[in-house]
Scaffold this motif. Structure first.
Motif, PDB file in Angstrom:
ATOM      1  N   LEU A 158       0.820  -1.208   0.000  1.00  0.00           N
ATOM      2  CA  LEU A 158       0.000   0.000   0.000  1.00  0.00           C
ATOM      3  C   LEU A 158       0.858   1.264   0.000  1.00  0.00           C
ATOM      4  CD1 LEU A 158      -2.795  -1.117   2.477  1.00  0.00           C
ATOM      5  CD2 LEU A 158      -2.950  -0.933  -0.009  1.00  0.00           C
ATOM      6  N   ALA A 159       1.914   1.277   0.807  1.00  0.00           N
ATOM      7  CA  ALA A 159       2.798   2.443   0.853  1.00  0.00           C
ATOM      8  C   ALA A 159       3.547   2.623  -0.463  1.00  0.00           C
ATOM      9  CB  ALA A 159       3.774   2.311   2.018  1.00  0.00           C
ATOM     10  N   SER A 160       3.911   1.521  -1.110  1.00  0.00           N
ATOM     11  CA  SER A 160       4.582   1.606  -2.413  1.00  0.00           C
ATOM     12  C   SER A 160       3.658   2.215  -3.457  1.00  0.00           C
ATOM     13  CB  SER A 160       5.033   0.221  -2.871  1.00  0.00           C
ATOM     14  OG  SER A 160       6.034  -0.270  -2.022  1.00  0.00           O
ATOM     15  N   ARG A 161       2.402   1.909  -3.335  1.00  0.00           N
ATOM     16  CA  ARG A 161       1.413   2.512  -4.236  1.00  0.00           C
ATOM     17  C   ARG A 161       1.352   4.025  -4.023  1.00  0.00           C
ATOM     18  NH1 ARG A 161      -0.840   3.641  -8.567  1.00  0.00           N
ATOM     19  NH2 ARG A 161      -3.063   4.038  -8.568  1.00  0.00           N
ATOM     20  N   ILE A 162       1.336   4.430  -2.756  1.00  0.00           N
ATOM     21  CA  ILE A 162       1.223   5.854  -2.424  1.00  0.00           C
ATOM     22  C   ILE A 162       2.502   6.618  -2.758  1.00  0.00           C
ATOM     23  CG2 ILE A 162       0.987   7.480  -0.502  1.00  0.00           C
ATOM     24  CD1 ILE A 162      -0.853   5.296   0.814  1.00  0.00           C
ATOM     25  N   PHE A 163       3.655   6.107  -2.301  1.00  0.00           N
ATOM     26  CA  PHE A 163       4.899   6.863  -2.414  1.00  0.00           C
ATOM     27  C   PHE A 163       5.623   6.684  -3.744  1.00  0.00           C
ATOM     28  CE2 PHE A 163       4.623   6.302   2.296  1.00  0.00           C
ATOM     29  CZ  PHE A 163       4.380   7.639   2.580  1.00  0.00           C
ATOM     30  N   PHE A 164       5.509   5.490  -4.346  1.00  0.00           N
ATOM     31  CA  PHE A 164       6.268   5.201  -5.560  1.00  0.00           C
ATOM     32  C   PHE A 164       5.388   4.957  -6.780  1.00  0.00           C
ATOM     33  CE2 PHE A 164       8.824   3.362  -1.968  1.00  0.00           C
ATOM     34  CZ  PHE A 164       9.721   4.409  -1.882  1.00  0.00           C
ATOM     35  N   LYS A 165       4.085   5.123  -6.613  1.00  0.00           N
ATOM     36  CA  LYS A 165       3.121   4.953  -7.714  1.00  0.00           C
ATOM     37  C   LYS A 165       3.195   3.567  -8.351  1.00  0.00           C
ATOM     38  CE  LYS A 165       2.101   9.347  -7.302  1.00  0.00           C
ATOM     39  NZ  LYS A 165       1.836   9.627  -5.926  1.00  0.00           N
ATOM     40  N   GLU A 166       3.511   2.558  -7.534  1.00  0.00           N
ATOM     41  CA  GLU A 166       3.556   1.180  -8.026  1.00  0.00           C
ATOM     42  C   GLU A 166       2.141   0.616  -8.099  1.00  0.00           C
ATOM     43  OE1 GLU A 166       6.307  -0.991  -5.582  1.00  0.00           O
ATOM     44  OE2 GLU A 166       8.014   0.172  -6.305  1.00  0.00           O
ATOM     45  N   ALA A 167       1.926  -0.256  -9.043  1.00  0.00           N
ATOM     46  CA  ALA A 167       0.598  -0.815  -9.273  1.00  0.00           C
ATOM     47  C   ALA A 167       0.227  -1.844  -8.207  1.00  0.00           C
ATOM     48  CB  ALA A 167       0.546  -1.472 -10.647  1.00  0.00           C
ATOM     49  N   ILE A 168      -1.065  -1.899  -7.920  1.00  0.00           N
ATOM     50  CA  ILE A 168      -1.638  -2.994  -7.131  1.00  0.00           C
ATOM     51  C   ILE A 168      -2.796  -3.530  -7.970  1.00  0.00           C
ATOM     52  CG2 ILE A 168      -2.840  -3.691  -5.034  1.00  0.00           C
ATOM     53  CD1 ILE A 168      -1.398  -1.527  -3.530  1.00  0.00           C
ATOM     54  N   THR A 169      -2.596  -4.716  -8.510  1.00  0.00           N
ATOM     55  CA  THR A 169      -3.600  -5.321  -9.390  1.00  0.00           C
ATOM     56  C   THR A 169      -4.648  -6.060  -8.558  1.00  0.00           C
ATOM     57  OG1 THR A 169      -2.415  -7.414  -9.601  1.00  0.00           O
ATOM     58  CG2 THR A 169      -1.822  -5.644 -11.160  1.00  0.00           C
ATOM     59  N   PRO A 170      -5.774  -6.389  -9.170  1.00  0.00           N
ATOM     60  CA  PRO A 170      -6.774  -7.173  -8.442  1.00  0.00           C
ATOM     61  C   PRO A 170      -6.232  -8.515  -7.936  1.00  0.00           C
ATOM     62  CG  PRO A 170      -7.770  -6.198 -10.386  1.00  0.00           C
ATOM     63  CD  PRO A 170      -6.291  -5.910 -10.465  1.00  0.00           C
ATOM     64  N   VAL A 171      -5.365  -9.141  -8.696  1.00  0.00           N
ATOM     65  CA  VAL A 171      -4.774 -10.408  -8.254  1.00  0.00           C
ATOM     66  C   VAL A 171      -3.890 -10.177  -7.033  1.00  0.00           C
ATOM     67  CG1 VAL A 171      -3.228 -12.302  -8.909  1.00  0.00           C
ATOM     68  CG2 VAL A 171      -4.909 -11.440 -10.545  1.00  0.00           C
ATOM     69  N   MET A 172      -3.154  -9.074  -7.029  1.00  0.00           N
ATOM     70  CA  MET A 172      -2.330  -8.740  -5.864  1.00  0.00           C
ATOM     71  C   MET A 172      -3.210  -8.487  -4.642  1.00  0.00           C
ATOM     72  SD  MET A 172       0.416  -6.242  -7.760  1.00  0.00           S
ATOM     73  CE  MET A 172       1.373  -5.810  -6.325  1.00  0.00           C
ATOM     74  N   MET A 173      -4.318  -7.796  -4.842  1.00  0.00           N
ATOM     75  CA  MET A 173      -5.251  -7.543  -3.742  1.00  0.00           C
ATOM     76  C   MET A 173      -5.793  -8.861  -3.182  1.00  0.00           C
ATOM     77  SD  MET A 173      -5.281  -4.368  -3.057  1.00  0.00           S
ATOM     78  CE  MET A 173      -6.745  -4.121  -2.103  1.00  0.00           C
ATOM     79  N   LEU A 174      -6.120  -9.778  -4.059  1.00  0.00           N
ATOM     80  CA  LEU A 174      -6.577 -11.101  -3.621  1.00  0.00           C
ATOM     81  C   LEU A 174      -5.490 -11.792  -2.802  1.00  0.00           C
ATOM     82  CD1 LEU A 174      -8.625 -13.439  -3.630  1.00  0.00           C
ATOM     83  CD2 LEU A 174      -7.605 -14.167  -5.809  1.00  0.00           C
ATOM     84  N   GLY A 175      -4.251 -11.720  -3.278  1.00  0.00           N
ATOM     85  CA  GLY A 175      -3.132 -12.322  -2.550  1.00  0.00           C
ATOM     86  C   GLY A 175      -2.962 -11.711  -1.168  1.00  0.00           C
ATOM     87  N   LEU A 176      -3.069 -10.392  -1.080  1.00  0.00           N
ATOM     88  CA  LEU A 176      -2.967  -9.729   0.218  1.00  0.00           C
ATOM     89  C   LEU A 176      -4.097 -10.177   1.141  1.00  0.00           C
ATOM     90  CD1 LEU A 176      -1.990  -6.117  -0.896  1.00  0.00           C
ATOM     91  CD2 LEU A 176      -0.540  -7.792   0.255  1.00  0.00           C
TER      92      LEU A 176
END
Length: 106
Positions: free
Chosen positions: A72-90
């Motif tokens: 989540l922080a990587s998404r906020i600070f580094f604009k890295e993607a979080i895909t639906p599959v990644m969300m499922l994994g989390l």
């Protein structure tokens, strides 16, 4: 007290990992804060265990929360993607840790 120590361990580990991302771009001055952050994270995790928390529970929560917060922080600070599959994994990681906690003998 052990939950406070575990929370601090998680936050320092996530912080060190985020700093590692910055250090990986060639900014060598961040190496020492990264090392200090990981040292503090493991020290706080050790103190958590000394307070009586089970290793499987402490490490599971530490690792799962670290993965989730880092993503989540990587998404906020580094604009890295979080895909639906990644969300499922989390979600599966978090669910697994909850099952370990619920199954732990208290």
């Amino acid at each position: 007290m052990m939950w406070l120590l575990l929370t601090a361990a998680i936050l320092t580990e996530v912080s060190a990992t985020l700093l590692l991302r910055i250090a990986s771009t060639g900014k060598r001055r961040w190496y020492i804060p990264v090392a200090v952050g990981y040292f503090l994270a493991f020290t706080l995790l050790t103190l958590t265990l000394q307070q009586g928390m089970n290793l499987g529970v402490a490490y599971g929560i530490w690792a799962a929360a670290g993965v989730a917060l880092t993503a989540l922080a990587s998404r906020i600070f580094f604009k890295e993607a979080i895909t639906p599959v990644m969300m499922l994994g989390l979600g599966l990681i978090i669910g697994g840790v909850l099952l370990i906690e619920l199954g732990a003998v208290h």
